[in-house]
Motif scaffolding. Structure first.
Motif, PDB file in Angstrom:
ATOM      1  N   ALA A   1       0.822  -1.204   0.000  1.00  0.00           N
ATOM      2  CA  ALA A   1       0.000   0.000   0.000  1.00  0.00           C
ATOM      3  C   ALA A   1       0.862   1.262   0.000  1.00  0.00           C
ATOM      4  CB  ALA A   1      -0.928  -0.014   1.212  1.00  0.00           C
ATOM      5  N   LEU A   2       1.936   1.276   0.790  1.00  0.00           N
ATOM      6  CA  LEU A   2       2.809   2.448   0.838  1.00  0.00           C
ATOM      7  C   LEU A   2       3.562   2.642  -0.481  1.00  0.00           C
ATOM      8  CD1 LEU A   2       4.265   2.184   4.460  1.00  0.00           C
ATOM      9  CD2 LEU A   2       2.467   3.720   3.618  1.00  0.00           C
ATOM     10  N   PHE A   3       3.968   1.544  -1.109  1.00  0.00           N
ATOM     11  CA  PHE A   3       4.643   1.661  -2.398  1.00  0.00           C
ATOM     12  C   PHE A   3       3.701   2.267  -3.447  1.00  0.00           C
ATOM     13  CE2 PHE A   3       5.582  -0.261  -6.563  1.00  0.00           C
ATOM     14  CZ  PHE A   3       6.831   0.293  -6.780  1.00  0.00           C
ATOM     15  N   LEU A   4       2.463   1.779  -3.467  1.00  0.00           N
ATOM     16  CA  LEU A   4       1.491   2.331  -4.424  1.00  0.00           C
ATOM     17  C   LEU A   4       1.204   3.799  -4.109  1.00  0.00           C
ATOM     18  CD1 LEU A   4      -1.004  -0.663  -4.695  1.00  0.00           C
ATOM     19  CD2 LEU A   4       0.764   0.026  -6.332  1.00  0.00           C
ATOM     20  N   TRP A   5       1.120   4.121  -2.819  1.00  0.00           N
ATOM     21  CA  TRP A   5       0.951   5.524  -2.427  1.00  0.00           C
ATOM     22  C   TRP A   5       2.084   6.385  -2.965  1.00  0.00           C
ATOM     23  CZ3 TRP A   5      -2.085   9.014   0.232  1.00  0.00           C
ATOM     24  CH2 TRP A   5      -1.463  10.124   0.791  1.00  0.00           C
ATOM     25  N   ALA A   6       3.312   5.916  -2.798  1.00  0.00           N
ATOM     26  CA  ALA A   6       4.466   6.684  -3.278  1.00  0.00           C
ATOM     27  C   ALA A   6       4.456   6.798  -4.796  1.00  0.00           C
ATOM     28  CB  ALA A   6       5.756   6.021  -2.794  1.00  0.00           C
ATOM     29  N   VAL A   7       4.070   5.725  -5.486  1.00  0.00           N
ATOM     30  CA  VAL A   7       4.045   5.755  -6.953  1.00  0.00           C
ATOM     31  C   VAL A   7       2.978   6.728  -7.452  1.00  0.00           C
ATOM     32  CG1 VAL A   7       3.501   4.376  -8.995  1.00  0.00           C
ATOM     33  CG2 VAL A   7       5.012   3.458  -7.241  1.00  0.00           C
ATOM     34  N   VAL A   8       1.829   6.769  -6.780  1.00  0.00           N
ATOM     35  CA  VAL A   8       0.773   7.721  -7.186  1.00  0.00           C
ATOM     36  C   VAL A   8       1.274   9.157  -7.054  1.00  0.00           C
ATOM     37  CG1 VAL A   8      -1.490   8.624  -6.528  1.00  0.00           C
ATOM     38  CG2 VAL A   8      -1.145   6.163  -6.722  1.00  0.00           C
ATOM     39  N   TRP A   9       1.910   9.461  -5.945  1.00  0.00           N
ATOM     40  CA  TRP A   9       2.468  10.797  -5.775  1.00  0.00           C
ATOM     41  C   TRP A   9       3.566  11.071  -6.805  1.00  0.00           C
ATOM     42  CZ3 TRP A   9       0.920  15.022  -3.487  1.00  0.00           C
ATOM     43  CH2 TRP A   9      -0.003  14.948  -2.439  1.00  0.00           C
ATOM     44  N   TRP A  10       4.383  10.065  -7.078  1.00  0.00           N
ATOM     45  CA  TRP A  10       5.448  10.249  -8.070  1.00  0.00           C
ATOM     46  C   TRP A  10       4.848  10.579  -9.439  1.00  0.00           C
ATOM     47  CZ3 TRP A  10       6.340   7.260 -12.493  1.00  0.00           C
ATOM     48  CH2 TRP A  10       7.527   7.510 -13.167  1.00  0.00           C
ATOM     49  N   ALA A  11       3.800   9.854  -9.855  1.00  0.00           N
ATOM     50  CA  ALA A  11       3.174  10.108 -11.153  1.00  0.00           C
ATOM     51  C   ALA A  11       2.517  11.482 -11.179  1.00  0.00           C
ATOM     52  CB  ALA A  11       2.143   9.015 -11.441  1.00  0.00           C
ATOM     53  N   ALA A  12       1.844  11.845 -10.076  1.00  0.00           N
ATOM     54  CA  ALA A  12       1.162  13.147 -10.055  1.00  0.00           C
ATOM     55  C   ALA A  12       2.161  14.294 -10.110  1.00  0.00           C
ATOM     56  CB  ALA A  12       0.299  13.236  -8.799  1.00  0.00           C
ATOM     57  N   MET A  13       3.209  14.217  -9.309  1.00  0.00           N
ATOM     58  CA  MET A  13       4.188  15.302  -9.291  1.00  0.00           C
ATOM     59  C   MET A  13       5.002  15.363 -10.571  1.00  0.00           C
ATOM     60  SD  MET A  13       3.497  16.685  -6.417  1.00  0.00           S
ATOM     61  CE  MET A  13       4.838  17.837  -6.168  1.00  0.00           C
ATOM     62  N   THR A  14       5.264  14.208 -11.178  1.00  0.00           N
ATOM     63  CA  THR A  14       6.001  14.194 -12.452  1.00  0.00           C
ATOM     64  C   THR A  14       5.199  14.877 -13.558  1.00  0.00           C
ATOM     65  OG1 THR A  14       7.148  12.167 -11.827  1.00  0.00           O
ATOM     66  CG2 THR A  14       7.096  12.714 -14.163  1.00  0.00           C
ATOM     67  N   SER A  15       3.885  14.664 -13.554  1.00  0.00           N
ATOM     68  CA  SER A  15       3.042  15.287 -14.592  1.00  0.00           C
ATOM     69  C   SER A  15       3.004  16.804 -14.470  1.00  0.00           C
ATOM     70  CB  SER A  15       1.628  14.727 -14.501  1.00  0.00           C
ATOM     71  OG  SER A  15       1.022  15.090 -13.262  1.00  0.00           O
ATOM     72  N   LEU A  16       3.314  17.327 -13.286  1.00  0.00           N
ATOM     73  CA  LEU A  16       3.301  18.775 -13.090  1.00  0.00           C
ATOM     74  C   LEU A  16       4.642  19.429 -13.397  1.00  0.00           C
ATOM     75  CD1 LEU A  16       1.293  18.957  -9.738  1.00  0.00           C
ATOM     76  CD2 LEU A  16       0.441  19.377 -12.047  1.00  0.00           C
ATOM     77  N   LEU A  17       5.674  18.622 -13.613  1.00  0.00           N
ATOM     78  CA  LEU A  17       7.004  19.208 -13.842  1.00  0.00           C
ATOM     79  C   LEU A  17       7.043  20.094 -15.082  1.00  0.00           C
ATOM     80  CD1 LEU A  17       9.432  16.278 -12.955  1.00  0.00           C
ATOM     81  CD2 LEU A  17       9.120  18.409 -11.710  1.00  0.00           C
ATOM     82  N   GLN A  18       6.251  19.739 -16.097  1.00  0.00           N
ATOM     83  CA  GLN A  18       6.287  20.529 -17.335  1.00  0.00           C
ATOM     84  C   GLN A  18       5.754  21.938 -17.124  1.00  0.00           C
ATOM     85  OE1 GLN A  18       7.881  19.268 -19.854  1.00  0.00           O
ATOM     86  NE2 GLN A  18       8.111  17.307 -18.769  1.00  0.00           N
TER      87      GLN A  18
END
Length: 430
Positions: free
Chosen positions: A30-47
């Motif tokens: 669950a924590l790994f998936l939580w971290a991956v969701v945040w990683w995907a969300a924050m990566t999409s905002l980098l642009q």
């Protein structure tokens, strides 16, 4: 129930590091998936962050993804994962969720000093990014305050979880030590009771059987001598007397053996089911051994006289009244026994007075007194040591009281025991 426990709180079959439990696997996933969701969300905002250098935009998702993967090793290598997270903390936004888990895990699994050093590294390494990029472009000082709270809240959460787990482990260790100590003391008490029973059998039962052997041997020898014409014939009176002695000793031996067997069976039942309701427990933790009562105090005094001790015995108890229960009689017997022993030990040659008084409903009073020798008159109470301490505990179990002291040069041991209306007092012991 072990399914719901973390691996650190479960009993491990080997001495190695704790293995993940089923709960740990669910939590880690669950924590790994939580971290991956945040990683995907924050990566999409980098642009949208055009104020960031190109090399940071390229580096951010790589470091954030590696930190997400490192979460699988945070249980076994908490310090290594915490130190590897420092670059991601300094250069990325996409590590937001993973860093949250790392801070929590670091505070939970590292000692206070190491965890605090790691927290300072995070604060120091993240400050330049916050001050150069985040504060001017993403909300100013409130965002900096939020970031500071982010570090401190998850660090405090981890320390609280660590304290709770340590408390559980400490309580478990205390409970295990208490269980082992209880089992040790219980085993020692049972061994002491069985040794005492063995001594009782040797001192009493063997004595009875030896008397049987002596009387039967004498009777057989006289019969053989008469048959061979080497002695006078046995008359009926001698035969009847010898048979009566053998019969009485055999009955007493059987009674005493039955009492010993009853104690042993009661001990076994206590082992399997616990003490029966209303069962009396002795000082050693097991049931009371068979002991004499009021009827044998006279015999005890006679034995003391035979050993050279001067004893005056006064039995002022009403013989036809209801008698105290057997256990209370044994306690009274022990009071007299302890008083005579102390007098022999600390006042040899002194006149000892043993007096029994009381009545049903008024209590039983046992008084043993003797004058102090000149050599010990100024030394205080004689014999007030472990024997009297154990005797006091015995009387407290019977709701009785024990007093001892010196008055006018006479040491007095005074015991008072409750004597409710009960069965009649037994006659003299055969």
């Amino acid at each position: 129930m072990s399914f719901f426990l973390p691996g650190e709180l479960r009993e491990q079959p080997s001495g190695g590091p704790p293995r993940r439990s089923a709960r740990d696997w669910l939590v880690d996933t669950a924590l790994f998936l939580w971290a991956v969701v945040w990683w995907a969300a924050m990566t999409s905002l980098l642009q949208d962050h055009d104020y960031l250098p190109h090399w940071l935009v390229v580096t951010d998702p790589v470091l954030g993804g590696l930190l997400c993967l490192s979460l699988w090793w945070r249980r076994r290598f908490p310090l290594a994962v915490a130190l590897l997270a420092v670059p991601a903390n300094a250069l990325t936004d996409s590590a937001f969720g993973a860093l949250m888990v790392v801070i929590l895990s670091t505070a939970m699994r590292l000692p206070w000093r190491s965890a605090t050093v790691v927290l300072v590294l995070y604060l120091g390494s993240g400050a330049p990014y916050l001050l150069i990029y985040t504060k001017p472009h993403e909300g100013g000082w409130p965002v900096v305050a939020f970031a500071l709270a982010y570090y401190l809240v998850f660090f405090a959460w981890g320390r609280a979880a660590r304290a709770r787990r340590q408390l559980v482990l400490r309580l478990r260790e205390d409970a295990e030590r208490a269980r082992v100590d209880h089992a040790r003391r219980l085993g020692a008490a049972r061994r002491a009771e069985r040794r005492a029973i063995a001594r009782e059998m040797h001192d009493v039962l063997a004595h009875r059987i030896s008397l049987l052997s002596v009387h039967a041997g004498a009777l057989a020898y006289r019969t053989e001598q008469t048959a061979a014409g080497g002695g006078p014939a046995l008359d009926e009176t001698e035969i009847a007397e010898s048979a009566a002695v053998i019969r009485d000793n055999a009955h007493q031996a059987l009674d005493e053996l039955r009492e010993v067997l009853h104690v042993l069976r009661a001990d076994e039942e206590d082992d399997e089911h616990g003490p029966a309701p209303g069962a009396t427990v002795g000082q050693g933790g097991g049931p009371h051994r068979p002991q004499p009562g009021l009827a044998l105090i006279g015999t005890l005094v006679s034995q003391a006289r035979e050993s050279g001790q001067r004893v005056r015995y006064e039995d002022a108890l009403p013989g036809a009244e209801p008698a105290p229960r057997a256990q209370l009689q044994r306690t009274a017997y022990r009071v007299v026994q302890e008083g005579l022993t102390n007098a022999r030990k600390h006042a040899p040659g002194a006149q000892v007075t043993v007096r029994l008084t009381g009545a049903p409903g008024h209590g039983l009073t046992v008084r043993v007194s003797n004058p102090l020798p000149d050599s010990t008159a100024a030394s205080g109470i004689p014999g007030a040591n472990a024997g009297l301490t154990g005797l006091r505990e015995r009387l407290e179990l019977e709701d009785g009281t024990l007093h001892h002291g010196v008055s006018d040069g006479v040491f007095t041991l005074l015991a008072r025991l409750p004597w409710p209306h009960a069965e009649r007092r037994p006659g003299p012991h055969p």
